[in-house]
Design a protein around this motif. Sequence first.
Motif, PDB file in Angstrom:
ATOM      1  N   GLN A   1     -14.964   0.038  -0.642  1.00  0.00           N
ATOM      2  CA  GLN A   1     -16.080   0.889  -1.042  1.00  0.00           C
ATOM      3  C   GLN A   1     -15.573   2.185  -1.675  1.00  0.00           C
ATOM      4  N   ASN A   2     -14.604   2.813  -1.019  1.00  0.00           N
ATOM      5  CA  ASN A   2     -13.971   4.004  -1.560  1.00  0.00           C
ATOM      6  C   ASN A   2     -12.727   3.588  -2.320  1.00  0.00           C
ATOM      7  N   PHE A   3     -12.362   4.333  -3.313  1.00  0.00           N
ATOM      8  CA  PHE A   3     -11.423   3.844  -4.313  1.00  0.00           C
ATOM      9  C   PHE A   3      -9.986   3.808  -3.806  1.00  0.00           C
ATOM     10  N   GLU A   4      -9.643   4.678  -2.854  1.00  0.00           N
ATOM     11  CA  GLU A   4      -8.320   4.681  -2.228  1.00  0.00           C
ATOM     12  C   GLU A   4      -7.196   4.853  -3.250  1.00  0.00           C
ATOM     13  N   LEU A   5      -7.424   5.651  -4.271  1.00  0.00           N
ATOM     14  CA  LEU A   5      -6.375   5.922  -5.252  1.00  0.00           C
ATOM     15  C   LEU A   5      -5.507   7.079  -4.780  1.00  0.00           C
ATOM     16  N   PHE A   6      -4.244   7.064  -5.186  1.00  0.00           N
ATOM     17  CA  PHE A   6      -3.363   8.190  -4.918  1.00  0.00           C
ATOM     18  C   PHE A   6      -3.699   9.315  -5.892  1.00  0.00           C
ATOM     19  N   GLN A   7      -4.093  10.454  -5.347  1.00  0.00           N
ATOM     20  CA  GLN A   7      -4.592  11.544  -6.181  1.00  0.00           C
ATOM     21  C   GLN A   7      -3.501  12.183  -7.044  1.00  0.00           C
ATOM     22  N   HIS A   8      -2.239  12.071  -6.606  1.00  0.00           N
ATOM     23  CA  HIS A   8      -1.147  12.706  -7.350  1.00  0.00           C
ATOM     24  C   HIS A   8      -0.555  11.798  -8.421  1.00  0.00           C
ATOM     25  N   LEU A   9      -1.121  10.579  -8.567  1.00  0.00           N
ATOM     26  CA  LEU A   9      -0.645   9.630  -9.569  1.00  0.00           C
ATOM     27  C   LEU A   9      -1.720   9.405 -10.619  1.00  0.00           C
ATOM     28  N   SER A  10      -1.286   9.194 -11.857  1.00  0.00           N
ATOM     29  CA  SER A  10      -2.228   8.862 -12.930  1.00  0.00           C
ATOM     30  C   SER A  10      -2.805   7.470 -12.708  1.00  0.00           C
ATOM     31  N   ALA A  11      -3.805   7.127 -13.507  1.00  0.00           N
ATOM     32  CA  ALA A  11      -4.391   5.788 -13.417  1.00  0.00           C
ATOM     33  C   ALA A  11      -3.325   4.719 -13.593  1.00  0.00           C
ATOM     34  N   ALA A  12      -2.499   4.862 -14.619  1.00  0.00           N
ATOM     35  CA  ALA A  12      -1.441   3.880 -14.857  1.00  0.00           C
ATOM     36  C   ALA A  12      -0.459   3.829 -13.697  1.00  0.00           C
ATOM     37  N   GLU A  13      -0.091   4.977 -13.174  1.00  0.00           N
ATOM     38  CA  GLU A  13       0.889   5.015 -12.079  1.00  0.00           C
ATOM     39  C   GLU A  13       0.319   4.400 -10.803  1.00  0.00           C
ATOM     40  N   ASN A  14      -0.962   4.573 -10.556  1.00  0.00           N
ATOM     41  CA  ASN A  14      -1.582   3.902  -9.412  1.00  0.00           C
ATOM     42  C   ASN A  14      -1.457   2.389  -9.523  1.00  0.00           C
ATOM     43  N   ILE A  15      -1.615   1.872 -10.735  1.00  0.00           N
ATOM     44  CA  ILE A  15      -1.519   0.426 -10.954  1.00  0.00           C
ATOM     45  C   ILE A  15      -0.068  -0.040 -10.901  1.00  0.00           C
ATOM     46  N   MET A  16       0.848   0.776 -11.361  1.00  0.00           N
ATOM     47  CA  MET A  16       2.261   0.400 -11.453  1.00  0.00           C
ATOM     48  C   MET A  16       2.958   0.327 -10.101  1.00  0.00           C
ATOM     49  N   LEU A  17       2.461   1.070  -9.128  1.00  0.00           N
ATOM     50  CA  LEU A  17       3.213   1.281  -7.893  1.00  0.00           C
ATOM     51  C   LEU A  17       3.563  -0.025  -7.177  1.00  0.00           C
ATOM     52  N   ALA A  18       2.574  -0.855  -6.900  1.00  0.00           N
ATOM     53  CA  ALA A  18       2.836  -2.088  -6.157  1.00  0.00           C
ATOM     54  C   ALA A  18       3.714  -3.067  -6.938  1.00  0.00           C
ATOM     55  N   PRO A  19       3.471  -3.300  -8.229  1.00  0.00           N
ATOM     56  CA  PRO A  19       4.382  -4.192  -8.959  1.00  0.00           C
ATOM     57  C   PRO A  19       5.838  -3.724  -8.924  1.00  0.00           C
ATOM     58  N   MET A  20       6.060  -2.419  -8.940  1.00  0.00           N
ATOM     59  CA  MET A  20       7.425  -1.914  -8.879  1.00  0.00           C
ATOM     60  C   MET A  20       8.011  -2.058  -7.476  1.00  0.00           C
ATOM     61  N   LYS A  21       7.240  -1.667  -6.457  1.00  0.00           N
ATOM     62  CA  LYS A  21       7.745  -1.655  -5.086  1.00  0.00           C
ATOM     63  C   LYS A  21       7.811  -3.044  -4.468  1.00  0.00           C
ATOM     64  N   VAL A  22       6.820  -3.870  -4.771  1.00  0.00           N
ATOM     65  CA  VAL A  22       6.703  -5.166  -4.096  1.00  0.00           C
ATOM     66  C   VAL A  22       7.255  -6.301  -4.941  1.00  0.00           C
ATOM     67  N   LEU A  23       6.928  -6.301  -6.230  1.00  0.00           N
ATOM     68  CA  LEU A  23       7.352  -7.389  -7.104  1.00  0.00           C
ATOM     69  C   LEU A  23       8.674  -7.127  -7.797  1.00  0.00           C
ATOM     70  N   GLY A  24       9.160  -5.887  -7.724  1.00  0.00           N
ATOM     71  CA  GLY A  24      10.457  -5.567  -8.311  1.00  0.00           C
ATOM     72  C   GLY A  24      10.449  -5.396  -9.811  1.00  0.00           C
ATOM     73  N   LEU A  25       9.280  -5.121 -10.411  1.00  0.00           N
ATOM     74  CA  LEU A  25       9.235  -4.912 -11.855  1.00  0.00           C
ATOM     75  C   LEU A  25       9.895  -3.581 -12.214  1.00  0.00           C
TER      76      LEU A  25
END
Length: 266
Positions: free
Chosen positions: A109-133
């Motif tokens: 319901q709530n967006f749960e975005l990291f406020q200190h990261l841009s839109a792109a960086e919010n999307i990038m975080l998990a692929p980098m940390k979890v998928l190793g991109l």
Amino acid sequence: MFPLSPLSAEAVMTSPPRTTPAGKPLLEIVGIDKSFGSTQILKCCSLEVHPRETVVLIGPSGSGKSTLLRCVNLLEPADEGNVFFRGEDITRDLRNAPRLRREIGMVFQNFELFQHLSAAENIMLAPMKVLGLSRADAHDVALDLLKKVHIPAKADSYPDELSGGQQQRVAIARALAMKPALMLYDEPTSALDPEMIREVLDVMAELSAEGMTSIVVTHEMGFARRAADRIVFMEAGEIVETAKSDAFFGGTVNARAQRFLEQILH
């Protein structure tokens, strides 16, 4: 037949007929019970969801819809019953939760975005940390997904620079970045102003039309008519009615579901 809102009417005219896929279910919920203290929230709930199918859960507030989603994503362990994903019993082995959440995306319901990261960086975080991109590859993924949710110009914007609808679309893109097999939406428009709801629902409907398997908890009946293959009506912790969308909204529902529809559509 129940009257349509303007959104529903337009959706019915522009959406092709949908059919329930055959074959083995992607997700199978069997006899789930869940209590918090002495209060039972879910009562022997069973449901199958097939690949490429969109199932919409509706019902009064407090009927257990969100808790059912949380049991699927292992945010809440079920007390009794079983949840099978791709034939694997995932019900209570919480050690599997990180792996499963790569394959089962969830939008809250709530967006749960990291406020200190841009839109792109919010999307990038998990692929980098979890998928190793790499950062470059993750950035390309983020830009593609921002195009998919119709806000490519907002890649460098921070959450406080985005509208609620834009933030929720970033949250959807973030979930899609893990390439999930199943998407769960827990009332994704409930925190939005009315003028922002349509833009989020349009993105969700497009994903469903493209074949993304989804379970959606919502009070938006226009979206339910537009995008759902099946409607599941819950009340007091029970699955009371399951029907194809056209049959459900055509009036062939039981009395409890019919009363709910009459209240919400008038």
